[in-house]
Enzyme design. Structure first.
Site, PDB file in Angstrom:
ATOM      1  N   TYR A   1      14.644   6.810  21.073  1.00 27.62           N
ATOM      2  CA  TYR A   1      13.514   6.680  21.894  1.00 27.62           C
ATOM      3  C   TYR A   1      13.852   6.651  23.444  1.00 27.62           C
ATOM      4  O   TYR A   1      13.599   7.229  24.428  1.00 27.62           O
ATOM      5  CB  TYR A   1      12.783   5.784  21.420  1.00 27.62           C
ATOM      6  CG  TYR A   1      11.338   5.485  22.167  1.00 27.62           C
ATOM      7  CD1 TYR A   1      10.365   6.300  21.857  1.00 27.62           C
ATOM      8  CD2 TYR A   1      11.218   4.346  22.793  1.00 27.62           C
ATOM      9  CE1 TYR A   1       8.981   6.053  22.723  1.00 27.62           C
ATOM     10  CE2 TYR A   1       9.802   3.972  23.371  1.00 27.62           C
ATOM     11  CZ  TYR A   1       8.983   4.908  23.170  1.00 27.62           C
ATOM     12  OH  TYR A   1       7.724   4.702  23.668  1.00 27.62           O
TER      13      TYR A   1
ATOM     14  N   ALA B   1      15.319   9.549  25.191  1.00 30.71           N
ATOM     15  CA  ALA B   1      14.301  10.391  25.314  1.00 30.71           C
ATOM     16  C   ALA B   1      13.583  10.138  26.459  1.00 30.71           C
ATOM     17  O   ALA B   1      12.876  10.943  27.266  1.00 30.71           O
ATOM     18  CB  ALA B   1      13.606  10.905  23.944  1.00 30.71           C
ATOM     19  N   LYS B   2      12.797   9.005  26.469  1.00 25.96           N
ATOM     20  CA  LYS B   2      12.055   8.361  27.670  1.00 25.96           C
ATOM     21  C   LYS B   2      12.833   8.475  29.012  1.00 25.96           C
ATOM     22  O   LYS B   2      11.999   8.443  29.834  1.00 25.96           O
ATOM     23  CB  LYS B   2      11.591   7.037  27.056  1.00 25.96           C
ATOM     24  CG  LYS B   2      10.652   6.977  26.099  1.00 25.96           C
ATOM     25  CD  LYS B   2       9.228   7.980  26.308  1.00 25.96           C
ATOM     26  CE  LYS B   2       8.162   7.589  25.597  1.00 25.96           C
ATOM     27  NZ  LYS B   2       6.984   8.591  25.733  1.00 25.96           N
TER      28      LYS B   2
HETATM   29  N1  LIG Z   1       2.182   1.058  23.403  1.00 24.79           N
HETATM   30  C1  LIG Z   1       3.024   0.656  24.171  1.00 24.79           C
HETATM   31  O1  LIG Z   1       3.503  -0.418  24.377  1.00 24.79           O
HETATM   32  C2  LIG Z   1       3.921   1.928  24.770  1.00 24.79           C
HETATM   33  C3  LIG Z   1       5.012   1.452  25.684  1.00 24.79           C
HETATM   34  C4  LIG Z   1       5.826   2.563  26.309  1.00 24.79           C
HETATM   35  C5  LIG Z   1       5.528   3.885  26.144  1.00 24.79           C
HETATM   36  N2  LIG Z   1       4.485   4.058  25.324  1.00 24.79           N
HETATM   37  C6  LIG Z   1       3.922   5.748  25.429  1.00 24.79           C
HETATM   38  O2  LIG Z   1       2.871   5.968  25.436  1.00 24.79           O
HETATM   39  C7  LIG Z   1       2.470   7.110  24.902  1.00 24.79           C
HETATM   40  C8  LIG Z   1       1.076   6.796  23.829  1.00 24.79           C
HETATM   41  O3  LIG Z   1       1.212   5.765  22.856  1.00 24.79           O
HETATM   42  P1  LIG Z   1       0.344   5.030  22.401  1.00 24.79           P
HETATM   43  O4  LIG Z   1       0.888   3.468  22.389  1.00 24.79           O
HETATM   44  O5  LIG Z   1      -0.966   5.122  22.876  1.00 24.79           O
HETATM   45  O6  LIG Z   1       0.250   5.321  20.909  1.00 24.79           O
HETATM   46  P2  LIG Z   1      -0.712   5.604  19.513  1.00 24.79           P
HETATM   47  O7  LIG Z   1       0.098   5.794  18.393  1.00 24.79           O
HETATM   48  O8  LIG Z   1      -1.920   4.532  19.732  1.00 24.79           O
HETATM   49  O9  LIG Z   1      -1.186   6.956  19.956  1.00 24.79           O
HETATM   50  C9  LIG Z   1      -0.455   8.096  20.039  1.00 24.79           C
HETATM   51  C10 LIG Z   1      -1.345   9.365  20.020  1.00 24.79           C
HETATM   52  O10 LIG Z   1      -0.335  10.455  19.915  1.00 24.79           O
HETATM   53  C11 LIG Z   1      -0.622  11.383  18.848  1.00 24.79           C
HETATM   54  N3  LIG Z   1       0.602  11.977  18.792  1.00 24.79           N
HETATM   55  C12 LIG Z   1       1.845  11.486  18.146  1.00 24.79           C
HETATM   56  N4  LIG Z   1       2.599  12.385  18.039  1.00 24.79           N
HETATM   57  C13 LIG Z   1       2.247  13.759  18.239  1.00 24.79           C
HETATM   58  C14 LIG Z   1       2.369  15.013  18.000  1.00 24.79           C
HETATM   59  N5  LIG Z   1       3.564  15.293  17.739  1.00 24.79           N
HETATM   60  N6  LIG Z   1       1.587  16.077  18.274  1.00 24.79           N
HETATM   61  C15 LIG Z   1       0.238  15.855  18.669  1.00 24.79           C
HETATM   62  N7  LIG Z   1      -0.167  14.488  18.767  1.00 24.79           N
HETATM   63  C16 LIG Z   1       0.655  13.356  18.513  1.00 24.79           C
HETATM   64  C17 LIG Z   1      -1.043  10.369  17.629  1.00 24.79           C
HETATM   65  O11 LIG Z   1      -1.743  11.176  16.650  1.00 24.79           O
HETATM   66  C18 LIG Z   1      -1.869   9.400  18.294  1.00 24.79           C
HETATM   67  O12 LIG Z   1      -3.323   9.846  18.521  1.00 24.79           O
HETATM   68  C19 LIG Z   1       3.476   7.682  23.760  1.00 24.79           C
HETATM   69  O13 LIG Z   1       4.214   8.323  24.471  1.00 24.79           O
HETATM   70  C20 LIG Z   1       4.367   6.248  23.963  1.00 24.79           C
HETATM   71  O14 LIG Z   1       5.771   6.351  23.471  1.00 24.79           O
HETATM   72  C21 LIG Z   1       3.497   3.348  24.670  1.00 24.79           C
END
Ligand SMILES: NC(=O)c1ccc[n+]([C@@H]2O[C@H](COP(=O)([O-])OP(=O)(O)OC[C@H]3O[C@@H](n4cnc5c(N)ncnc54)[C@H](O)[C@@H]3O)[C@@H](O)[C@H]2O)c1
Length: 295
Positions: free
Chosen positions: A176, A179-180
Site C-alpha cells: 500500500y 502504491a500510495k
Molecule cells: N480512512 C483513512 O484513514 C485513509 C487514510 C489514508 C488514505 N485513505 C484513502 O482514502 C480513500 C478512500 O478510503 P475510505 O477510507 O473512504 O475507505 P472506505 O472503505 O470507507 O471507502 C472506499 C470506497 O471505495 C470503493 N472501492 C474500493 N475499491 C474499489 C474498486 N476496486 N472499484 C470501485 N470501487 C472501489 C468501496 O466500495 C468504498 O465505497 C482510499 O484510497 C484510501 O486508501 C484513507
C-alpha cells in the site's frame, strides 16, 4: 450535520453564487461510502454534476439518491470495479455523456488495504495494491485525456488520493505504501505534462487517520470483494472501535497534535478545497491532511 442539510447549503461567497463547481462534471471513484461519498455530496452542494463511481451498487445508488432528492439530476452512479479496464472506458463514456461532452474533475479515491509484513506479502497482495491504487488511476486519467487536453478556458483538475503510508511509510503496508507513494509521482507528471498547454492542475491529497471502514477494527468483519472474486478483509487488527472523531481517549491519539482522527467529511472538504478555484495556483503538490501527524 445531516447530508441533506449539507446539500441545502449554498456557497457563501458572492464570487461563486451558484457554487464553486457550477456547470462542472466531477468523477469521484470510491464514492459509495466513506471519504468519497462525502466528497460527492460536497461537490454536488457546490453545483457540480457528480458521477458516483463505485463497485457497490447499493451504496452508490444511495449516495446518488441523497443528492438527487435535493437537486434533481445532479448525480449518476456508474458501477464497477476500477481494476477492470473495460469499466474505466464505460465510466469515462457515461461521465462525458452526463456532462454534456465535458469532464472537469477526477478524484481517484477508490481503494482499500491488504496488509502484511514484507516477508509475508504474496504476489497477489502486491499486484492488487498496484492495480487499484496505481493502474486504475492511470487508466482513468489516460481514458479521460481527450476531456482534459482541451483549451476551453474552463478549469480541469485531477486529485489523487494518497496516504501518509505513502509519504512516510508504514510497517505492515509495504504494498500500500509503495502504491500510495507512486501516486505522488503520477500527480507531478500530470502537472508537468498537462499544465503548460492546457492548464490542468493535479494534486495529491494524502490522509492520515480518517474514521472510515478502512480504519475501523478488523474484528468488525468488513470485506472488499473485487470483480474477479478476490476477497480482502478490511480494517486494523486489534483496534478498539473508536468511530467517533470526538469520543476516543486523548491518549489513544497522542501522535496526532489535534488528538483525534479526522471525519470523512473533514477529509472530503480538503479534497473539494484543493479542487476548487481557491486553489487555482496550487499544482503538483502533496497536501497532507492529518490533524498535524508526521509534522
Ligand atoms: N480512512 C483513512 O484513514 C485513509 C487514510 C489514508 C488514505 N485513505 C484513502 O482514502 C480513500 C478512500 O478510503 P475510505 O477510507 O473512504 O475507505 P472506505 O472503505 O470507507 O471507502 C472506499 C470506497 O471505495 C470503493 N472501492 C474500493 N475499491 C474499489 C474498486 N476496486 N472499484 C470501485 N470501487 C472501489 C468501496 O466500495 C468504498 O465505497 C482510499 O484510497 C484510501 O486508501 C484513507
Amino acid at each position: 450535520m445531516a447530508p441533506q442539510d449539507r446539500l441545502n447549503q449554498v456557497s457563501s461567497h458572492l464570487t461563486f453564487p451558484q457554487g464553486l463547481f457550477h456547470n462542472q462534471t466531477v468523477i469521484v471513484t470510491g464514492a459509495g461510502q466513506g471519504i468519497g461519498a462525502e466528497a460527492a455530496r460536497l461537490f454536488a452542494n457546490e453545483g457540480a454534476k457528480v458521477v458516483v463511481a463505485d463497485i457497490d451498487q447499493v451504496k452508490a445508488d444511495a449516495v446518488v439518491k441523497a443528492i438527487n432528492d435535493i437537486s434533481p439530476n445532479r448525480a449518476i452512479a456508474v458501477v464497477g470495479d476500477v481494476m477492470d479496464a473495460t469499466y474505466i472506458d464505460t465510466l469515462v463514456k457515461k461521465s462525458a455523456e452526463f456532462g454534456g461532452g465535458k469532464i472537469h474533475v477526477i478524484v481517484n479515491n477508490a481503494g482499500f488495504t491488504w496488509d502484511g509484513v514484507i516477508h509475508k506479502i504474496t504476489d497477489k497482495q502486491w499486484d492488487t495494491m498496484l492495480s487499484v491504487h496505481n493502474t486504475a488511476p492511470f487508466r482513468l486519467i489516460r481514458a479521460a485525456a481527450p476531456y482534459f487536453r482541451v483549451k476551453d478556458k474552463e478549469p480541469r483538475v485531477i486529485i489523487n488520493i494518497s496516504s501518509t503510508s505513502g509519504t512516510h511509510g508504514n510497517a505492515g503496508q509495504a504494498n500500500y505504501s509503495l502504491a500510495k507513494a507512486g501516486l505522488v509521482g503520477l500527480t507531478k507528471t500530470i502537472a508537468k505534462e498537462w499544465g503548460p498547454q492546457f492548464g490542468v492542475r493535479a494534486n495529491t491529497v494524502a490522509f492520515g487517520y480518517i474514521t472510515t471502514r478502512l480504519t475501523a477494527a478488523k474484528e468488525d468483519g468488513a470485506t472488499f470483494v473485487a470483480a474477479d472474486g478476490t476477497k480482502v478483509a478490511l480494517g486494523i487488527p486489534g483496534r478498539k472501535p473508536s468511530s467517533s472523531a470526538q469520543g476516543s481517549a486523548v491518549t489513544a491519539h497522542n501522535d496526532i497534535p489535534l488528538r483525534r482522527p479526522g471525519s470523512p467529511e473533514e477529509a472530503a472538504r480538503a479534497i473539494v478545497g484543493v479542487a476548487s478555484p481557491w486553489f487555482s495556483y496550487v499544482n503538483g503538490e502533496t497536501i497532507e491532511v492529518t490533524g498535524g501527524r508526521n509534522i
